[in-house]
Motif scaffolding. Structure first.
Motif, mmCIF file in Angstrom:
data_model
loop_
_atom_site.group_PDB
_atom_site.id
_atom_site.type_symbol
_atom_site.label_atom_id
_atom_site.label_comp_id
_atom_site.label_asym_id
_atom_site.label_seq_id
_atom_site.Cartn_x
_atom_site.Cartn_y
_atom_site.Cartn_z
ATOM 1 N N ARG A 93 0.841 -1.195 0.000
ATOM 2 C CA ARG A 93 0.000 0.000 0.000
ATOM 3 C C ARG A 93 0.879 1.251 0.000
ATOM 4 N NH1 ARG A 93 -5.035 -0.931 -1.270
ATOM 5 N NH2 ARG A 93 -5.594 0.970 -0.242
ATOM 6 N N ASN A 94 0.313 2.339 -0.463
ATOM 7 C CA ASN A 94 1.017 3.610 -0.453
ATOM 8 C C ASN A 94 0.019 4.703 -0.084
ATOM 9 O OD1 ASN A 94 -0.310 4.593 -2.915
ATOM 10 N ND2 ASN A 94 0.873 3.009 -3.933
ATOM 11 N N SER A 95 0.477 5.924 -0.033
ATOM 12 C CA SER A 95 -0.374 7.040 0.390
ATOM 13 C C SER A 95 -0.726 7.975 -0.756
ATOM 14 C CB SER A 95 0.334 7.831 1.493
ATOM 15 O OG SER A 95 0.588 6.988 2.594
ATOM 16 N N GLN A 114 -6.221 4.583 -15.314
ATOM 17 C CA GLN A 114 -6.158 3.207 -14.845
ATOM 18 C C GLN A 114 -4.833 2.930 -14.132
ATOM 19 O OE1 GLN A 114 -7.183 4.203 -17.842
ATOM 20 N NE2 GLN A 114 -9.174 3.276 -18.241
ATOM 21 N N THR A 115 -3.758 3.514 -14.631
ATOM 22 C CA THR A 115 -2.453 3.334 -13.985
ATOM 23 C C THR A 115 -2.442 3.994 -12.612
ATOM 24 O OG1 THR A 115 -1.357 3.206 -16.132
ATOM 25 C CG2 THR A 115 0.034 3.666 -14.233
ATOM 26 N N VAL A 116 -3.046 5.171 -12.508
ATOM 27 C CA VAL A 116 -3.152 5.826 -11.193
ATOM 28 C C VAL A 116 -3.902 4.914 -10.232
ATOM 29 C CG1 VAL A 116 -4.141 7.770 -9.906
ATOM 30 C CG2 VAL A 116 -3.001 8.174 -12.091
ATOM 31 N N ASN A 164 3.920 -1.081 -9.754
ATOM 32 C CA ASN A 164 5.141 -0.551 -9.158
ATOM 33 C C ASN A 164 5.720 0.515 -10.089
ATOM 34 O OD1 ASN A 164 7.265 -0.201 -7.456
ATOM 35 N ND2 ASN A 164 8.336 -2.063 -8.066
ATOM 36 N N PRO A 165 5.473 1.797 -9.809
ATOM 37 C CA PRO A 165 5.947 2.854 -10.705
ATOM 38 C C PRO A 165 7.459 3.028 -10.638
ATOM 39 C CG PRO A 165 4.948 3.821 -8.762
ATOM 40 C CD PRO A 165 4.744 2.329 -8.660
ATOM 41 N N SER A 166 8.004 3.564 -11.714
ATOM 42 C CA SER A 166 9.434 3.878 -11.745
ATOM 43 C C SER A 166 9.722 5.013 -10.764
ATOM 44 C CB SER A 166 9.840 4.315 -13.155
ATOM 45 O OG SER A 166 9.243 5.574 -13.464
ATOM 46 N N LEU A 167 10.979 5.173 -10.438
ATOM 47 C CA LEU A 167 11.374 6.264 -9.545
ATOM 48 C C LEU A 167 10.994 7.601 -10.163
ATOM 49 C CD1 LEU A 167 12.737 7.371 -7.037
ATOM 50 C CD2 LEU A 167 14.935 7.150 -8.209
ATOM 51 N N LYS A 168 11.193 7.744 -11.459
ATOM 52 C CA LYS A 168 10.846 8.991 -12.142
ATOM 53 C C LYS A 168 9.355 9.288 -11.985
ATOM 54 C CE LYS A 168 10.861 11.245 -16.642
ATOM 55 N NZ LYS A 168 11.139 11.099 -18.064
ATOM 56 N N LEU A 169 8.511 8.292 -12.180
ATOM 57 C CA LEU A 169 7.073 8.494 -12.042
ATOM 58 C C LEU A 169 6.706 8.811 -10.594
ATOM 59 C CD1 LEU A 169 4.232 8.587 -13.125
ATOM 60 C CD2 LEU A 169 4.179 6.081 -13.078
ATOM 61 N N CYS A 170 7.330 8.130 -9.651
ATOM 62 C CA CYS A 170 7.098 8.430 -8.233
ATOM 63 C C CYS A 170 7.408 9.896 -7.936
ATOM 64 C CB CYS A 170 7.959 7.539 -7.342
ATOM 65 S SG CYS A 170 7.477 5.813 -7.289
ATOM 66 N N GLU A 203 6.806 10.062 2.297
ATOM 67 C CA GLU A 203 5.400 10.205 2.680
ATOM 68 C C GLU A 203 4.470 9.373 1.799
ATOM 69 O OE1 GLU A 203 5.669 14.853 4.206
ATOM 70 O OE2 GLU A 203 5.020 14.410 2.161
ATOM 71 N N LEU A 204 4.747 9.342 0.519
ATOM 72 C CA LEU A 204 3.825 8.704 -0.419
ATOM 73 C C LEU A 204 4.113 7.235 -0.672
ATOM 74 C CD1 LEU A 204 2.997 11.618 -0.834
ATOM 75 C CD2 LEU A 204 2.935 11.189 -3.273
ATOM 76 N N PHE A 205 5.384 6.840 -0.686
ATOM 77 C CA PHE A 205 5.709 5.505 -1.157
ATOM 78 C C PHE A 205 6.449 4.608 -0.173
ATOM 79 C CE2 PHE A 205 5.159 8.028 -5.019
ATOM 80 C CZ PHE A 205 4.286 7.228 -5.720
ATOM 81 N N TRP A 206 6.929 5.154 0.937
ATOM 82 C CA TRP A 206 7.706 4.319 1.849
ATOM 83 C C TRP A 206 6.829 3.246 2.475
ATOM 84 C CZ3 TRP A 206 12.668 3.611 2.289
ATOM 85 C CH2 TRP A 206 13.141 2.814 3.337
ATOM 86 N N VAL A 207 7.318 2.022 2.436
ATOM 87 C CA VAL A 207 6.611 0.886 3.037
ATOM 88 C C VAL A 207 7.606 0.158 3.930
ATOM 89 C CG1 VAL A 207 5.408 -1.271 2.581
ATOM 90 C CG2 VAL A 207 5.127 0.649 1.017
ATOM 91 N N GLU A 208 7.208 -0.091 5.151
ATOM 92 C CA GLU A 208 8.081 -0.812 6.078
ATOM 93 C C GLU A 208 8.339 -2.230 5.558
ATOM 94 O OE1 GLU A 208 9.687 0.497 8.607
ATOM 95 O OE2 GLU A 208 8.695 2.423 8.292
ATOM 96 N N GLU A 209 9.508 -2.744 5.844
ATOM 97 C CA GLU A 209 9.927 -4.035 5.335
ATOM 98 C C GLU A 209 8.928 -5.147 5.655
ATOM 99 O OE1 GLU A 209 13.843 -6.965 5.397
ATOM 100 O OE2 GLU A 209 13.861 -5.106 6.547
ATOM 101 N N GLU A 210 8.367 -5.133 6.847
ATOM 102 C CA GLU A 210 7.452 -6.205 7.231
ATOM 103 C C GLU A 210 6.127 -6.151 6.473
ATOM 104 O OE1 GLU A 210 7.057 -2.901 10.358
ATOM 105 O OE2 GLU A 210 8.729 -4.011 9.529
ATOM 106 N N ASN A 211 5.874 -5.072 5.728
ATOM 107 C CA ASN A 211 4.627 -4.940 4.969
ATOM 108 C C ASN A 211 4.746 -5.359 3.508
ATOM 109 O OD1 ASN A 211 3.221 -3.980 7.209
ATOM 110 N ND2 ASN A 211 3.863 -1.895 6.824
ATOM 111 N N PHE A 212 5.886 -5.941 3.135
ATOM 112 C CA PHE A 212 6.055 -6.396 1.749
ATOM 113 C C PHE A 212 5.311 -7.680 1.525
ATOM 114 C CE2 PHE A 212 9.717 -3.540 1.523
ATOM 115 C CZ PHE A 212 9.457 -2.957 0.302
#
Length: 67
Positions: free
Chosen positions: A2-4, A28-30, A39-45, A58-67
């Protein structure tokens, strides 16, 4: 994963289509990005971050245990 993105987009009062148009992707991609199914590219992020006024953390960080 998940992301924000959706939360940040709604706070900026943007529709999925408006965000898509701003960064050059489809609505649809959004939707898939918001659902964590694309999984968007870094550029798109970064482009998304600039449009909604957030950071990568804020938008894309996900804790390791949430993978």
């Amino acid at each position: 994963m998940r992301n924000s993105v959706k939360v940040a987009r709604v706070k900026k009062d943007l529709t999925q289509q408006q965000l898509a148009d701003a960064v050059g992707i489809t609505r649809q991609t959004v939707s898939l990005i918001e659902k964590g199914k694309y999984n968007p590219s870094l550029k798109l992020c970064l482009q998304i971050c600039y449009v909604v006024g957030g950071t990568l953390d804020e938008l894309f960080w996900v804790e390791e245990e949430n993978f």
